[in-house]
Design an enzyme around this catalytic site. Sequence first.
Site, PDB file in Angstrom:
ATOM      1  N   GLU A 152       0.826  -1.210   0.000  1.00  0.00           N
ATOM      2  CA  GLU A 152       0.000   0.000   0.000  1.00  0.00           C
ATOM      3  C   GLU A 152       0.857   1.256   0.000  1.00  0.00           C
ATOM      4  O   GLU A 152       0.550   2.228  -0.717  1.00  0.00           O
ATOM      5  CB  GLU A 152      -0.946  -0.011   1.200  1.00  0.00           C
ATOM      6  CG  GLU A 152      -2.066  -1.047   1.065  1.00  0.00           C
ATOM      7  CD  GLU A 152      -2.995  -1.066   2.262  1.00  0.00           C
ATOM      8  OE1 GLU A 152      -2.793  -0.258   3.200  1.00  0.00           O
ATOM      9  OE2 GLU A 152      -3.923  -1.896   2.275  1.00  0.00           O
ATOM     10  N   HIS A 185     -10.369   1.780   0.318  1.00  0.00           N
ATOM     11  CA  HIS A 185     -10.809   0.913   1.404  1.00  0.00           C
ATOM     12  C   HIS A 185     -12.322   0.692   1.406  1.00  0.00           C
ATOM     13  O   HIS A 185     -12.824  -0.115   2.189  1.00  0.00           O
ATOM     14  CB  HIS A 185     -10.360   1.483   2.746  1.00  0.00           C
ATOM     15  CG  HIS A 185      -8.912   1.246   3.041  1.00  0.00           C
ATOM     16  ND1 HIS A 185      -7.901   1.919   2.394  1.00  0.00           N
ATOM     17  CD2 HIS A 185      -8.291   0.384   3.895  1.00  0.00           C
ATOM     18  CE1 HIS A 185      -6.733   1.495   2.847  1.00  0.00           C
ATOM     19  NE2 HIS A 185      -6.930   0.563   3.746  1.00  0.00           N
TER      20      HIS A 185
END
Length: 301
Positions: A152, A185
């Site tokens: 990420e 997310h």
Amino acid sequence: MALRFEQLSCAQSVPACLLLACLYVGSLYVWRHEMPRDHPDVIKRRFTSVLVVSALAPFYLWLWSADQENQDQSWGSLLETMGIHTRGLLPAIVLPLLLTAVLFLGPIVQLTLDCPWDFVSGVKVLIEPRFWALCVSDIWWVRNHVVAPLTEELVFRACMLPLLVPCTGPTMAVFACPLFFGVAHFHHVIEQLKFKQGSVEMILLSAAFQFSYTSVFGAYTAFLFMRTGHLVGPVLCHSFCNQMGFPPVAAALEHPRRSAIAGCYVSGLVLFLLLLHPVTQPAFYADNAFGLLGASATVGR
């Protein structure tokens, strides 16, 4: 010397970042399955797909640079642009992690007070090789502390920030980049609805809350990346925050020693804000900050 991206317009850099975010999140769903995200088989498959996307992301970044004709120079500069180099490495490992620990002073004290071990016993556990062998053998631990932070931060910080800076400028890039991270997310909502892990209202409320704190956290790690010129600091801080989780404020208010813990919460936040700029001074990191992104000013000044 870093790669150059000054030729990019906002009409190019924003869609480029959006596509990269979609590729990362989309890679999680290339596998057809009827199991929740925490099932070991699902985790292993997703390891494969996100690692592939993360391995290709640097090449994607290079495609947008202005240095493609000089391949020797551009490929040599690619890792520097992404904050992967050795100049100022030790401070880049230690200082951001200590700064983040200061922010979590309250939760750390809270955990220490509730821990059944004394300090010496805790240190013995941490330096015990079998403890770390057990962690590495735990696929959930590896996902939360190794694969997720590394991939990420590499995709959403090291590869996106160089693309965004020509459009937004250095300071605004710190706040714009986390929006892609926060939106990414939202894919958790799909699985929560699929497996009926709560009411629709609660799932959406949880997603909004997660978007908020992941965006704030993303701004922090983007700030670290821009100020230090290193990827390692954001990765380690990401892993540390995953370990700590969101501060248990409600439990702190009900704790028998809540006054002392509340004082540590406040002190940690105040100290963090006071130390944020001094600890991330580019001089500590061999003046790497922002030079890697071809900018002329330092973020936060």
